[in-house]
Write a protein that holds these residues in place. Sequence first.
Motif, PDB file in Angstrom:
ATOM      1  N   ILE A  26       0.862  -1.182   0.000  1.00  0.00           N
ATOM      2  CA  ILE A  26       0.000   0.000   0.000  1.00  0.00           C
ATOM      3  C   ILE A  26       0.898   1.231   0.000  1.00  0.00           C
ATOM      4  CG2 ILE A  26      -1.760   1.332   1.226  1.00  0.00           C
ATOM      5  CD1 ILE A  26      -2.787  -1.164   2.478  1.00  0.00           C
ATOM      6  N   GLU A  27       0.574   2.167  -0.878  1.00  0.00           N
ATOM      7  CA  GLU A  27       1.399   3.381  -0.940  1.00  0.00           C
ATOM      8  C   GLU A  27       0.546   4.556  -1.410  1.00  0.00           C
ATOM      9  OE1 GLU A  27       5.413   5.062  -3.245  1.00  0.00           O
ATOM     10  OE2 GLU A  27       4.765   2.980  -3.506  1.00  0.00           O
ATOM     11  N   TYR A  28       0.681   5.680  -0.731  1.00  0.00           N
ATOM     12  CA  TYR A  28      -0.022   6.889  -1.137  1.00  0.00           C
ATOM     13  C   TYR A  28       0.798   7.629  -2.189  1.00  0.00           C
ATOM     14  CZ  TYR A  28      -2.128  11.529  -1.060  1.00  0.00           C
ATOM     15  OH  TYR A  28      -2.709  12.719  -1.434  1.00  0.00           O
ATOM     16  N   LYS A  29       0.214   7.813  -3.371  1.00  0.00           N
ATOM     17  CA  LYS A  29       0.878   8.521  -4.472  1.00  0.00           C
ATOM     18  C   LYS A  29       0.414   9.981  -4.437  1.00  0.00           C
ATOM     19  CE  LYS A  29       2.615   4.693  -6.433  1.00  0.00           C
ATOM     20  NZ  LYS A  29       4.052   4.434  -6.662  1.00  0.00           N
ATOM     21  N   GLU A  30       1.243  10.821  -3.825  1.00  0.00           N
ATOM     22  CA  GLU A  30       0.844  12.212  -3.589  1.00  0.00           C
ATOM     23  C   GLU A  30       0.582  12.969  -4.884  1.00  0.00           C
ATOM     24  OE1 GLU A  30       2.321  16.068  -0.948  1.00  0.00           O
ATOM     25  OE2 GLU A  30       3.531  14.243  -1.035  1.00  0.00           O
ATOM     26  N   GLU A  31       1.415  12.719  -5.906  1.00  0.00           N
ATOM     27  CA  GLU A  31       1.274  13.467  -7.148  1.00  0.00           C
ATOM     28  C   GLU A  31      -0.054  13.180  -7.849  1.00  0.00           C
ATOM     29  OE1 GLU A  31       3.333   9.569  -8.081  1.00  0.00           O
ATOM     30  OE2 GLU A  31       3.404  11.128  -6.526  1.00  0.00           O
ATOM     31  N   LYS A  32      -0.641  11.992  -7.578  1.00  0.00           N
ATOM     32  CA  LYS A  32      -1.917  11.619  -8.189  1.00  0.00           C
ATOM     33  C   LYS A  32      -3.064  11.639  -7.172  1.00  0.00           C
ATOM     34  CE  LYS A  32       0.141   8.653 -11.751  1.00  0.00           C
ATOM     35  NZ  LYS A  32       0.173   7.302 -12.348  1.00  0.00           N
ATOM     36  N   ASP A  33      -2.748  11.978  -5.912  1.00  0.00           N
ATOM     37  CA  ASP A  33      -3.738  11.970  -4.840  1.00  0.00           C
ATOM     38  C   ASP A  33      -4.503  10.644  -4.840  1.00  0.00           C
ATOM     39  OD1 ASP A  33      -5.128  12.924  -2.643  1.00  0.00           O
ATOM     40  OD2 ASP A  33      -6.697  13.857  -3.865  1.00  0.00           O
ATOM     41  N   THR A  34      -3.769   9.543  -4.919  1.00  0.00           N
ATOM     42  CA  THR A  34      -4.350   8.209  -5.040  1.00  0.00           C
ATOM     43  C   THR A  34      -3.586   7.226  -4.161  1.00  0.00           C
ATOM     44  OG1 THR A  34      -5.045   8.624  -7.324  1.00  0.00           O
ATOM     45  CG2 THR A  34      -4.865   6.325  -6.656  1.00  0.00           C
ATOM     46  N   VAL A  35      -4.317   6.280  -3.560  1.00  0.00           N
ATOM     47  CA  VAL A  35      -3.681   5.207  -2.814  1.00  0.00           C
ATOM     48  C   VAL A  35      -3.506   4.007  -3.738  1.00  0.00           C
ATOM     49  CG1 VAL A  35      -3.854   3.643  -0.842  1.00  0.00           C
ATOM     50  CG2 VAL A  35      -4.689   5.985  -0.641  1.00  0.00           C
ATOM     51  N   TYR A  36      -2.273   3.560  -3.894  1.00  0.00           N
ATOM     52  CA  TYR A  36      -1.971   2.385  -4.718  1.00  0.00           C
ATOM     53  C   TYR A  36      -2.011   1.147  -3.824  1.00  0.00           C
ATOM     54  CZ  TYR A  36       0.746  -1.045  -7.354  1.00  0.00           C
ATOM     55  OH  TYR A  36       1.176  -2.191  -7.987  1.00  0.00           O
ATOM     56  N   VAL A  37      -2.842   0.177  -4.184  1.00  0.00           N
ATOM     57  CA  VAL A  37      -2.974  -1.065  -3.420  1.00  0.00           C
ATOM     58  C   VAL A  37      -2.660  -2.239  -4.340  1.00  0.00           C
ATOM     59  CG1 VAL A  37      -4.524  -2.564  -2.104  1.00  0.00           C
ATOM     60  CG2 VAL A  37      -4.758  -0.076  -1.926  1.00  0.00           C
ATOM     61  N   ALA A  38      -1.692  -3.047  -3.940  1.00  0.00           N
ATOM     62  CA  ALA A  38      -1.350  -4.261  -4.683  1.00  0.00           C
ATOM     63  C   ALA A  38      -1.764  -5.464  -3.846  1.00  0.00           C
ATOM     64  CB  ALA A  38       0.146  -4.303  -4.964  1.00  0.00           C
ATOM     65  N   ALA A  39      -2.577  -6.346  -4.411  1.00  0.00           N
ATOM     66  CA  ALA A  39      -3.102  -7.488  -3.655  1.00  0.00           C
ATOM     67  C   ALA A  39      -3.135  -8.735  -4.516  1.00  0.00           C
ATOM     68  CB  ALA A  39      -4.497  -7.177  -3.121  1.00  0.00           C
ATOM     69  N   ALA A  40      -2.892  -9.864  -3.873  1.00  0.00           N
ATOM     70  CA  ALA A  40      -2.929 -11.157  -4.556  1.00  0.00           C
ATOM     71  C   ALA A  40      -4.131 -11.960  -4.083  1.00  0.00           C
ATOM     72  CB  ALA A  40      -1.646 -11.930  -4.281  1.00  0.00           C
ATOM     73  N   ILE A  41      -4.786 -12.625  -5.013  1.00  0.00           N
ATOM     74  CA  ILE A  41      -5.848 -13.581  -4.707  1.00  0.00           C
ATOM     75  C   ILE A  41      -5.213 -14.971  -4.765  1.00  0.00           C
ATOM     76  CG2 ILE A  41      -8.053 -14.547  -5.450  1.00  0.00           C
ATOM     77  CD1 ILE A  41      -8.630 -11.782  -6.730  1.00  0.00           C
ATOM     78  N   ILE A  42      -5.353 -15.736  -3.688  1.00  0.00           N
ATOM     79  CA  ILE A  42      -4.686 -17.028  -3.567  1.00  0.00           C
ATOM     80  C   ILE A  42      -5.692 -18.159  -3.759  1.00  0.00           C
ATOM     81  CG2 ILE A  42      -3.119 -18.411  -2.153  1.00  0.00           C
ATOM     82  CD1 ILE A  42      -2.127 -15.528  -2.642  1.00  0.00           C
ATOM     83  N   VAL A  43      -5.375 -19.095  -4.653  1.00  0.00           N
ATOM     84  CA  VAL A  43      -6.214 -20.270  -4.861  1.00  0.00           C
ATOM     85  C   VAL A  43      -5.348 -21.531  -4.774  1.00  0.00           C
ATOM     86  CG1 VAL A  43      -7.922 -19.073  -6.284  1.00  0.00           C
ATOM     87  CG2 VAL A  43      -5.918 -20.098  -7.371  1.00  0.00           C
ATOM     88  N   GLU A  44      -5.998 -22.688  -4.791  1.00  0.00           N
ATOM     89  CA  GLU A  44      -5.275 -23.949  -4.627  1.00  0.00           C
ATOM     90  C   GLU A  44      -4.992 -24.659  -5.948  1.00  0.00           C
ATOM     91  OE1 GLU A  44      -6.170 -25.726  -0.259  1.00  0.00           O
ATOM     92  OE2 GLU A  44      -7.765 -26.048  -1.720  1.00  0.00           O
ATOM     93  N   ARG A  45      -5.746 -24.336  -7.003  1.00  0.00           N
ATOM     94  CA  ARG A  45      -5.573 -25.070  -8.264  1.00  0.00           C
ATOM     95  C   ARG A  45      -5.539 -24.115  -9.447  1.00  0.00           C
ATOM     96  NH1 ARG A  45      -9.758 -27.870  -5.834  1.00  0.00           N
ATOM     97  NH2 ARG A  45     -11.245 -27.205  -7.425  1.00  0.00           N
ATOM     98  N   SER A  46      -4.840 -24.521 -10.493  1.00  0.00           N
ATOM     99  CA  SER A  46      -4.740 -23.695 -11.702  1.00  0.00           C
ATOM    100  C   SER A  46      -6.104 -23.471 -12.335  1.00  0.00           C
ATOM    101  CB  SER A  46      -3.797 -24.359 -12.713  1.00  0.00           C
ATOM    102  OG  SER A  46      -2.484 -24.418 -12.200  1.00  0.00           O
ATOM    103  N   SER A  47      -6.992 -24.483 -12.229  1.00  0.00           N
ATOM    104  CA  SER A  47      -8.330 -24.328 -12.800  1.00  0.00           C
ATOM    105  C   SER A  47      -9.088 -23.201 -12.113  1.00  0.00           C
ATOM    106  CB  SER A  47      -9.117 -25.638 -12.684  1.00  0.00           C
ATOM    107  OG  SER A  47      -9.245 -26.030 -11.321  1.00  0.00           O
ATOM    108  N   GLN A  48      -8.861 -23.039 -10.793  1.00  0.00           N
ATOM    109  CA  GLN A  48      -9.507 -21.957 -10.058  1.00  0.00           C
ATOM    110  C   GLN A  48      -8.939 -20.605 -10.475  1.00  0.00           C
ATOM    111  OE1 GLN A  48      -8.553 -23.352  -6.158  1.00  0.00           O
ATOM    112  NE2 GLN A  48     -10.410 -24.578  -5.965  1.00  0.00           N
ATOM    113  N   LYS A  49      -7.657 -20.582 -10.756  1.00  0.00           N
ATOM    114  CA  LYS A  49      -7.036 -19.344 -11.233  1.00  0.00           C
ATOM    115  C   LYS A  49      -7.702 -18.891 -12.525  1.00  0.00           C
ATOM    116  CE  LYS A  49      -2.582 -17.349 -12.659  1.00  0.00           C
ATOM    117  NZ  LYS A  49      -1.116 -17.572 -12.749  1.00  0.00           N
TER     118      LYS A  49
END
Length: 302
Positions: free
Chosen positions: A220-243
Amino acid sequence: MTNDQFKSGFAAMIGRPNVGKSTLLNHVLGQKVAIMSDKPQTTRNKIQAVYNQSDAQVVFIDTPGIHKPKHKLGSFMTNIAQKTLDEVDIVLFMVDADKGYGKGDQYIMEQLEKCHTPVFLVINKIDKVHPDQLLPFIESYREKYDFTEVIPISALNGNNVNTLLEQILLYMEEGPQFYPADQITDHPERFIISELVREKVLHLTEDEVPHSVAAQVEHIEYKEEKDTVYVAAAIIVERSSQKGIIIGKQGKMLRNIGTQARGDIEALLGSKVYLDLWVKVRENWRNREGRLRDFGFVEEDY
């Protein structure tokens, strides 16, 4: 108002999966801190939420639904719910008015027999049944346990929720203010954001995915120049078919998940959000203690 007139305490919410504990919690607070889904076992961690009045504070603990575990994650969830009974001032045993007494209720009541604190029977979803059905429903539970109070509600519509709050406060004793008056949860923003992402996966994907999905905020990082919060998140699954299901054709499902989650995250943070989502496969993560710890399921912390 003097400090010795201030009332406070802890109330545990317990019940079979999918009885509406998270819905009630969000309604009481007027803000989403627990995810909601029509799929069972949505709540995986013990979520503490804080209800504030000028002269009182109630800390609600929304436990995972008690069920017979099938894997280490299930054991974690059930253990947390049972341990919570020893830590609180009031236990709210929530049941579904639309469903009769079941084996899952019997299992919970066996745990309640060991409880020495007041236990309320909270009958949720009364909007789904005829009023004439309520009395025999209540008796079917009362003949098996001597509940301190019985309160029918509709968490979704808010029916009788104020009465429930008033009754809870009656049983709270004078005590300290555990959290600042403007704080509504003890969980960090990262946890709530990851839960909001997981909620959208539960809503939008097929039944084969939800029980094996987790979400993890990695940056998570606040980008002051864009007045935006950048959020990077991963969704975790157990099988490639679910991906493949979560990504969808030409990435459509993942974009839908991101769009819906971003709206809730912006409401939470009060800021514009750029949400970067991707999907990771971690085979059999629900049975691996190291993976459970990575994703925040650490029993010792509770």
